[in-house]
Design a protein around this motif. Sequence first.
Motif, PDB file in Angstrom:
ATOM      1  N   ARG A 194     -15.617 -12.615  -1.933  1.00  0.00           N
ATOM      2  CA  ARG A 194     -15.413 -11.891  -0.675  1.00  0.00           C
ATOM      3  C   ARG A 194     -14.434 -12.687   0.178  1.00  0.00           C
ATOM      4  O   ARG A 194     -14.597 -13.897   0.368  1.00  0.00           O
ATOM      5  N   PHE A 195     -13.437 -11.978   0.653  1.00  0.00           N
ATOM      6  CA  PHE A 195     -12.424 -12.587   1.518  1.00  0.00           C
ATOM      7  C   PHE A 195     -12.454 -11.843   2.851  1.00  0.00           C
ATOM      8  O   PHE A 195     -12.264 -10.633   2.899  1.00  0.00           O
ATOM      9  N   ASP A 196     -12.703 -12.566   3.920  1.00  0.00           N
ATOM     10  CA  ASP A 196     -12.783 -11.970   5.251  1.00  0.00           C
ATOM     11  C   ASP A 196     -11.432 -12.024   5.947  1.00  0.00           C
ATOM     12  O   ASP A 196     -10.530 -12.742   5.537  1.00  0.00           O
ATOM     13  N   SER A 197     -11.318 -11.244   7.002  1.00  0.00           N
ATOM     14  CA  SER A 197     -10.151 -11.263   7.897  1.00  0.00           C
ATOM     15  C   SER A 197      -8.871 -10.753   7.254  1.00  0.00           C
ATOM     16  O   SER A 197      -7.791 -11.251   7.558  1.00  0.00           O
ATOM     17  N   GLY A 198      -8.976  -9.775   6.376  1.00  0.00           N
ATOM     18  CA  GLY A 198      -7.766  -9.147   5.840  1.00  0.00           C
ATOM     19  C   GLY A 198      -7.085  -8.326   6.925  1.00  0.00           C
ATOM     20  O   GLY A 198      -7.692  -7.993   7.943  1.00  0.00           O
ATOM     21  N   GLN A 199      -5.821  -7.986   6.703  1.00  0.00           N
ATOM     22  CA  GLN A 199      -5.063  -7.254   7.713  1.00  0.00           C
ATOM     23  C   GLN A 199      -4.503  -5.931   7.202  1.00  0.00           C
ATOM     24  O   GLN A 199      -4.084  -5.107   8.012  1.00  0.00           O
ATOM     25  N   ARG A 200      -4.479  -5.704   5.907  1.00  0.00           N
ATOM     26  CA  ARG A 200      -3.837  -4.514   5.350  1.00  0.00           C
ATOM     27  C   ARG A 200      -4.901  -3.568   4.793  1.00  0.00           C
ATOM     28  O   ARG A 200      -5.651  -3.913   3.905  1.00  0.00           O
ATOM     29  N   LYS A 201      -4.914  -2.342   5.329  1.00  0.00           N
ATOM     30  CA  LYS A 201      -5.845  -1.330   4.841  1.00  0.00           C
ATOM     31  C   LYS A 201      -5.110  -0.389   3.894  1.00  0.00           C
ATOM     32  O   LYS A 201      -3.917  -0.137   4.049  1.00  0.00           O
ATOM     33  N   LEU A 202      -5.853   0.132   2.921  1.00  0.00           N
ATOM     34  CA  LEU A 202      -5.287   1.009   1.909  1.00  0.00           C
ATOM     35  C   LEU A 202      -5.669   2.457   2.169  1.00  0.00           C
ATOM     36  O   LEU A 202      -6.593   2.738   2.932  1.00  0.00           O
ATOM     37  N   LYS A 203      -4.982   3.394   1.521  1.00  0.00           N
ATOM     38  CA  LYS A 203      -5.330   4.805   1.647  1.00  0.00           C
ATOM     39  C   LYS A 203      -6.733   5.038   1.088  1.00  0.00           C
ATOM     40  O   LYS A 203      -7.218   4.247   0.267  1.00  0.00           O
ATOM     41  N   GLU A 226      -7.914   4.085  -6.793  1.00  0.00           N
ATOM     42  CA  GLU A 226      -6.871   3.948  -7.813  1.00  0.00           C
ATOM     43  C   GLU A 226      -7.438   3.160  -8.990  1.00  0.00           C
ATOM     44  O   GLU A 226      -8.080   2.132  -8.801  1.00  0.00           O
ATOM     45  N   LEU A 227      -7.198   3.642 -10.205  1.00  0.00           N
ATOM     46  CA  LEU A 227      -7.641   2.974 -11.422  1.00  0.00           C
ATOM     47  C   LEU A 227      -6.414   2.639 -12.250  1.00  0.00           C
ATOM     48  O   LEU A 227      -5.576   3.513 -12.503  1.00  0.00           O
ATOM     49  N   VAL A 228      -6.282   1.366 -12.651  1.00  0.00           N
ATOM     50  CA  VAL A 228      -5.173   0.954 -13.506  1.00  0.00           C
ATOM     51  C   VAL A 228      -5.707   0.141 -14.668  1.00  0.00           C
ATOM     52  O   VAL A 228      -6.727  -0.528 -14.559  1.00  0.00           O
ATOM     53  N   LEU A 280      -7.852  -5.402 -19.276  1.00  0.00           N
ATOM     54  CA  LEU A 280      -8.855  -5.125 -18.270  1.00  0.00           C
ATOM     55  C   LEU A 280      -8.491  -3.876 -17.503  1.00  0.00           C
ATOM     56  O   LEU A 280      -7.366  -3.398 -17.569  1.00  0.00           O
ATOM     57  N   GLU A 281      -9.480  -3.352 -16.775  1.00  0.00           N
ATOM     58  CA  GLU A 281      -9.205  -2.248 -15.864  1.00  0.00           C
ATOM     59  C   GLU A 281      -9.590  -2.684 -14.465  1.00  0.00           C
ATOM     60  O   GLU A 281     -10.489  -3.498 -14.277  1.00  0.00           O
ATOM     61  N   VAL A 282      -8.870  -2.136 -13.500  1.00  0.00           N
ATOM     62  CA  VAL A 282      -9.082  -2.452 -12.097  1.00  0.00           C
ATOM     63  C   VAL A 282      -9.288  -1.147 -11.348  1.00  0.00           C
ATOM     64  O   VAL A 282      -8.469  -0.237 -11.448  1.00  0.00           O
ATOM     65  N   LEU A 283     -10.392  -1.057 -10.616  1.00  0.00           N
ATOM     66  CA  LEU A 283     -10.638   0.053  -9.703  1.00  0.00           C
ATOM     67  C   LEU A 283     -10.578  -0.515  -8.304  1.00  0.00           C
ATOM     68  O   LEU A 283     -11.272  -1.488  -7.986  1.00  0.00           O
ATOM     69  N   ILE A 284      -9.720   0.074  -7.478  1.00  0.00           N
ATOM     70  CA  ILE A 284      -9.560  -0.404  -6.108  1.00  0.00           C
ATOM     71  C   ILE A 284      -9.774   0.782  -5.179  1.00  0.00           C
ATOM     72  O   ILE A 284      -9.294   1.882  -5.444  1.00  0.00           O
ATOM     73  N   GLU A 285     -10.543   0.556  -4.112  1.00  0.00           N
ATOM     74  CA  GLU A 285     -10.865   1.650  -3.200  1.00  0.00           C
ATOM     75  C   GLU A 285     -11.099   1.122  -1.795  1.00  0.00           C
ATOM     76  O   GLU A 285     -11.512  -0.029  -1.607  1.00  0.00           O
ATOM     77  N   ALA A 286     -10.838   1.977  -0.836  1.00  0.00           N
ATOM     78  CA  ALA A 286     -11.131   1.647   0.554  1.00  0.00           C
ATOM     79  C   ALA A 286     -12.638   1.699   0.749  1.00  0.00           C
ATOM     80  O   ALA A 286     -13.321   2.541   0.170  1.00  0.00           O
ATOM     81  N   ASP A 295      -1.817  -6.187  -8.782  1.00  0.00           N
ATOM     82  CA  ASP A 295      -0.623  -5.794  -8.031  1.00  0.00           C
ATOM     83  C   ASP A 295      -0.280  -4.324  -8.266  1.00  0.00           C
ATOM     84  O   ASP A 295       0.091  -3.609  -7.331  1.00  0.00           O
ATOM     85  N   GLN A 296      -0.404  -3.847  -9.503  1.00  0.00           N
ATOM     86  CA  GLN A 296      -0.150  -2.439  -9.798  1.00  0.00           C
ATOM     87  C   GLN A 296      -1.077  -1.537  -8.994  1.00  0.00           C
ATOM     88  O   GLN A 296      -0.645  -0.522  -8.451  1.00  0.00           O
ATOM     89  N   ALA A 297      -2.343  -1.893  -8.932  1.00  0.00           N
ATOM     90  CA  ALA A 297      -3.316  -1.080  -8.203  1.00  0.00           C
ATOM     91  C   ALA A 297      -2.981  -1.023  -6.716  1.00  0.00           C
ATOM     92  O   ALA A 297      -2.993   0.050  -6.107  1.00  0.00           O
ATOM     93  N   VAL A 298      -2.684  -2.173  -6.122  1.00  0.00           N
ATOM     94  CA  VAL A 298      -2.362  -2.197  -4.698  1.00  0.00           C
ATOM     95  C   VAL A 298      -1.082  -1.425  -4.427  1.00  0.00           C
ATOM     96  O   VAL A 298      -1.009  -0.627  -3.479  1.00  0.00           O
TER      97      VAL A 298
END
Length: 104
Positions: free
Chosen positions: A7-16, A20-22, A30-36, A93-96
């Motif tokens: 867990r990383f606190d104090s981020g500044q960039r929010k995603l849509k 996204e799955l890559v 590996l697979e990466v699922l990234i979500e708001a 990076d692809q997911a972001v």
Amino acid sequence: METLNFRFDSGQRKLKPAPELVGVVSSGNLEVLIEAAPLNGACAIEIKTAARGFGAIWEAVMTDFQQRWQLADTRISINDMGATPAVVSLRLDQAVEAMLGDAK
């Protein structure tokens, strides 16, 4: 399987809001699922990996990733079958980049 959580606190960039799955889980990848997600400005990462004992390496890769992107209110799920750190970074990076679209 080993499960690692970061867990990383104090981020500044929010995603849509759309997830996204890559990548695909197969030999050496590996697979990466990234979500708001409402995490009070944090980025939470859960890793399920077949390669046990590499927590320090995962932590270094995730720290480097978060320093690059400074994500906030983001949940990332990673399913790993022994990917190298370079492949992990590439998939993240692809997911972001897919989530940011033209907003980058």
